[in-house]
Scaffold this motif. Structure first.
Motif, PDB file in Angstrom:
ATOM      1  N   GLY A  32      -6.855 -18.322  16.482  1.00 58.98           N
ATOM      2  CA  GLY A  32      -5.981 -18.236  15.442  1.00 58.98           C
ATOM      3  C   GLY A  32      -5.847 -19.254  14.246  1.00 58.98           C
ATOM      4  O   GLY A  32      -5.023 -18.884  13.335  1.00 58.98           O
ATOM      5  N   SER A  33      -7.080 -19.630  14.221  1.00 60.10           N
ATOM      6  CA  SER A  33      -7.149 -20.930  12.844  1.00 60.10           C
ATOM      7  C   SER A  33      -7.706 -20.212  11.750  1.00 60.10           C
ATOM      8  O   SER A  33      -7.715 -20.765  10.626  1.00 60.10           O
ATOM      9  CB  SER A  33      -7.906 -21.998  13.602  1.00 60.10           C
ATOM     10  OG  SER A  33      -9.198 -21.561  13.754  1.00 60.10           O
ATOM     11  N   ASP A  34      -8.152 -18.943  11.764  1.00 62.43           N
ATOM     12  CA  ASP A  34      -8.713 -18.365  10.599  1.00 62.43           C
ATOM     13  C   ASP A  34      -8.243 -17.028  10.426  1.00 62.43           C
ATOM     14  O   ASP A  34      -7.801 -16.201  11.047  1.00 62.43           O
ATOM     15  CB  ASP A  34     -10.345 -18.293  11.008  1.00 62.43           C
ATOM     16  CG  ASP A  34     -11.118 -17.587   9.694  1.00 62.43           C
ATOM     17  OD1 ASP A  34     -10.628 -17.519   8.595  1.00 62.43           O
ATOM     18  OD2 ASP A  34     -12.425 -17.464   9.837  1.00 62.43           O
ATOM     19  N   ILE A  35      -7.650 -16.723   8.949  1.00 60.90           N
ATOM     20  CA  ILE A  35      -7.169 -15.524   8.670  1.00 60.90           C
ATOM     21  C   ILE A  35      -7.997 -14.506   9.074  1.00 60.90           C
ATOM     22  O   ILE A  35      -7.410 -13.349   9.031  1.00 60.90           O
ATOM     23  CB  ILE A  35      -6.890 -15.633   6.949  1.00 60.90           C
ATOM     24  CG1 ILE A  35      -8.331 -15.730   6.312  1.00 60.90           C
ATOM     25  CG2 ILE A  35      -5.906 -16.536   6.895  1.00 60.90           C
ATOM     26  CD1 ILE A  35      -8.007 -15.595   4.716  1.00 60.90           C
ATOM     27  N   LEU A  90      -5.692   2.373   2.924  1.00 58.36           N
ATOM     28  CA  LEU A  90      -4.753   1.243   2.525  1.00 58.36           C
ATOM     29  C   LEU A  90      -5.240  -0.037   3.208  1.00 58.36           C
ATOM     30  O   LEU A  90      -5.892  -0.237   4.211  1.00 58.36           O
ATOM     31  CB  LEU A  90      -3.530   1.445   2.877  1.00 58.36           C
ATOM     32  CG  LEU A  90      -2.854   1.326   4.026  1.00 58.36           C
ATOM     33  CD1 LEU A  90      -2.372   0.098   4.658  1.00 58.36           C
ATOM     34  CD2 LEU A  90      -1.534   2.220   4.121  1.00 58.36           C
ATOM     35  N   PHE A  91      -4.936  -1.169   2.526  1.00 57.17           N
ATOM     36  CA  PHE A  91      -5.162  -2.611   2.962  1.00 57.17           C
ATOM     37  C   PHE A  91      -3.625  -3.165   2.603  1.00 57.17           C
ATOM     38  O   PHE A  91      -3.145  -2.907   1.544  1.00 57.17           O
ATOM     39  CB  PHE A  91      -6.130  -3.268   2.408  1.00 57.17           C
ATOM     40  CG  PHE A  91      -6.177  -3.784   1.041  1.00 57.17           C
ATOM     41  CD1 PHE A  91      -5.590  -5.080   0.942  1.00 57.17           C
ATOM     42  CD2 PHE A  91      -6.543  -3.134   0.056  1.00 57.17           C
ATOM     43  CE1 PHE A  91      -5.540  -5.678  -0.307  1.00 57.17           C
ATOM     44  CE2 PHE A  91      -6.524  -3.512  -1.444  1.00 57.17           C
ATOM     45  CZ  PHE A  91      -5.643  -4.900  -1.335  1.00 57.17           C
ATOM     46  N   GLN A  92      -3.675  -4.171   3.620  1.00 55.48           N
ATOM     47  CA  GLN A  92      -2.485  -5.162   3.142  1.00 55.48           C
ATOM     48  C   GLN A  92      -2.854  -6.543   3.457  1.00 55.48           C
ATOM     49  O   GLN A  92      -3.174  -6.698   4.631  1.00 55.48           O
ATOM     50  CB  GLN A  92      -1.179  -4.672   3.545  1.00 55.48           C
ATOM     51  CG  GLN A  92       0.007  -5.756   3.435  1.00 55.48           C
ATOM     52  CD  GLN A  92       1.233  -4.931   3.485  1.00 55.48           C
ATOM     53  OE1 GLN A  92       1.781  -4.051   4.213  1.00 55.48           O
ATOM     54  NE2 GLN A  92       2.575  -5.538   2.860  1.00 55.48           N
ATOM     55  N   CYS A  93      -2.419  -7.445   2.613  1.00 54.63           N
ATOM     56  CA  CYS A  93      -2.724  -9.026   3.058  1.00 54.63           C
ATOM     57  C   CYS A  93      -1.319  -9.470   3.164  1.00 54.63           C
ATOM     58  O   CYS A  93      -0.265  -8.986   2.842  1.00 54.63           O
ATOM     59  CB  CYS A  93      -3.474  -9.777   1.837  1.00 54.63           C
ATOM     60  SG  CYS A  93      -5.182  -9.171   1.679  1.00 54.63           S
ATOM     61  N   CYS A 102      -7.130 -13.342   0.072  1.00 53.83           N
ATOM     62  CA  CYS A 102      -6.829 -11.783   0.411  1.00 53.83           C
ATOM     63  C   CYS A 102      -8.250 -11.283   0.403  1.00 53.83           C
ATOM     64  O   CYS A 102      -8.854 -10.326   1.263  1.00 53.83           O
ATOM     65  CB  CYS A 102      -5.921 -11.151  -0.676  1.00 53.83           C
ATOM     66  SG  CYS A 102      -5.582  -9.405  -0.311  1.00 53.83           S
ATOM     67  N   TYR A 103      -9.161 -11.359  -0.806  1.00 51.79           N
ATOM     68  CA  TYR A 103     -10.333 -10.672  -0.825  1.00 51.79           C
ATOM     69  C   TYR A 103     -11.040 -11.148   0.383  1.00 51.79           C
ATOM     70  O   TYR A 103     -12.121 -10.185   0.870  1.00 51.79           O
ATOM     71  CB  TYR A 103     -10.875 -10.982  -2.268  1.00 51.79           C
ATOM     72  CG  TYR A 103     -12.404 -10.485  -2.205  1.00 51.79           C
ATOM     73  CD1 TYR A 103     -12.647  -9.216  -2.657  1.00 51.79           C
ATOM     74  CD2 TYR A 103     -13.610 -11.303  -2.120  1.00 51.79           C
ATOM     75  CE1 TYR A 103     -14.092  -8.789  -2.830  1.00 51.79           C
ATOM     76  CE2 TYR A 103     -14.618 -11.025  -2.095  1.00 51.79           C
ATOM     77  CZ  TYR A 103     -15.066  -9.582  -2.509  1.00 51.79           C
ATOM     78  OH  TYR A 103     -16.336  -9.137  -2.618  1.00 51.79           O
ATOM     79  N   VAL A 129      -5.543 -12.017  11.251  1.00 58.67           N
ATOM     80  CA  VAL A 129      -4.284 -12.614  11.311  1.00 58.67           C
ATOM     81  C   VAL A 129      -3.984 -12.325   9.902  1.00 58.67           C
ATOM     82  O   VAL A 129      -2.391 -12.560   9.641  1.00 58.67           O
ATOM     83  CB  VAL A 129      -4.857 -13.967  11.393  1.00 58.67           C
ATOM     84  CG1 VAL A 129      -3.780 -14.973  10.977  1.00 58.67           C
ATOM     85  CG2 VAL A 129      -5.041 -14.162  13.104  1.00 58.67           C
ATOM     86  N   GLY A 130      -4.628 -12.339   8.800  1.00 58.57           N
ATOM     87  CA  GLY A 130      -4.285 -12.298   7.361  1.00 58.57           C
ATOM     88  C   GLY A 130      -4.331 -11.072   6.787  1.00 58.57           C
ATOM     89  O   GLY A 130      -3.551 -11.109   5.568  1.00 58.57           O
TER      90      GLY A 130
END
Length: 304
Positions: A32-35, A90-93, A102-103, A129-130
């Protein structure tokens, strides 16, 4: 000859301990350490027939549009294709990510969708995760915004200690109000309980509040006295973690999410355990070697 046979099983088992603990530690730190770490996937069983490649072209155009928008906004919803080949997506950050984060997160989603669900599935949802991405061919059956898509609970059996559930429920209450007042995204901590929540970007405050409330209720029932949990509904998610020694401070967005926090803390504890195991094993090995050396020396002395 006898001593070499007696030593080999020990060193084989020691090598296995080193290999196993290193793999376990690595996976726990990375979990879980990376988005861009995968949380879950949702893939439709049906695939579209595409002899002329029109669906593939529409899907590629959708991915390109979503990716380009992820440099500017944290939520974007659009439609591509013609009347016969319409694809909604769609996408969501996460609300606390920068535009660049986000990108970077969204850029992983098209490839993962293709890899995990296939290039011709009629609907796909990939949650990292992100960020997450969803697309579906027009006409795909819709589900309720309150539908639970994924859950995970950790550290049960009273893992939070005395008074934990009261602290967690108070934190949940603060979260419910905070998400509505902040229009869709909120994080806070209350007495060592870190909570986070977010709604899909196109739903209003009232529906968002109802969704978060529903997710909280599911967390209370599904996770019970677990000291951490994540509940993902179709239109919102919540996450919570309880830290006995207080919520750790974070310096970057890529490690500020409760999923990352939980894995980081667990990874540190596991690292200590691994060090103890390896240190103890090495100590035993050294003693065994000394004993074998002493026994061989005594044999040589007796033979002489």
């Amino acid at each position: 000859m006898g001593s070499s046979f007696s030593l080999r099983p020990f060193f084989l088992s020691l090598s296995f301990i080193v290999l196993f603990t290193n793999l376990e530690l690595s996976s726990m730190v990375e979990s879980g350490s990376d988005i861009t770490t995968l949380v879950y996937k949702g893939c439709a069983k049906q695939a579209f027939t595409d002899p002329g490649g029109v669906y593939s072209q529409a899907l590629s155009a959708l991915f390109q549009t979503l990716l380009s928008q992820s440099m500017k906004v944290k939520f974007y919803k659009t439609t591509t294709g013609t009347a016969q080949t319409t694809i909604n997506g769609l996408f969501q950050c996460r609300g606390d990510l920068s535009n660049s984060d986000c990108y970077n997160c969204v850029s992983k989603l098209p490839t993962l969708s293709d890899k995990l669900c296939g290039s011709n599935t009629i609907a796909s949802r990939i949650q990292l995760v992100g960020c997450y991405m969803l697309y579906e061919v027009s006409g795909f059956p819709q589900i309720s915004g309150m539908e639970m898509l994924y859950k995970t609970c950790g550290g049960g059996n009273g893992g939070g200690g005395v008074g934990f559930e009261e602290k967690r429920d108070t934190a949940f209450s603060v979260l419910e109000n905070g998400v509505v007042n902040n229009h869709g995204f909120f994080t806070t901590n209350y007495q060592s309980v870190y909570v986070s929540g977010q709604c899909e970007g196109d739903i209003g405050d009232s529906d968002c509040g109802e969704c978060i409330k529903n997710a909280v209720q599911k967390a209370q029932v599904e996770c019970g006295d677990s000291n951490s949990g994540q509940i993902y509904l179709h239109k919102c998610f919540i996450s919570y973690n309880y830290y006995i020694h207080g919520v750790p401070k974070r310096s970057s967005s890529s490690s500020s999410h409760p999923l990352a926090a939980a894995s980081t803390e667990t990874g540190q504890d596991t690292g200590k355990t691994v060090a103890i195991i390896l240190g103890g094993a090495a100590g035993i090995g050294f003693i065994v070697i000394l004993m074998m050396f002493a026994r061989n020396s005594m044999k040589k002395h007796e033979d002489s």
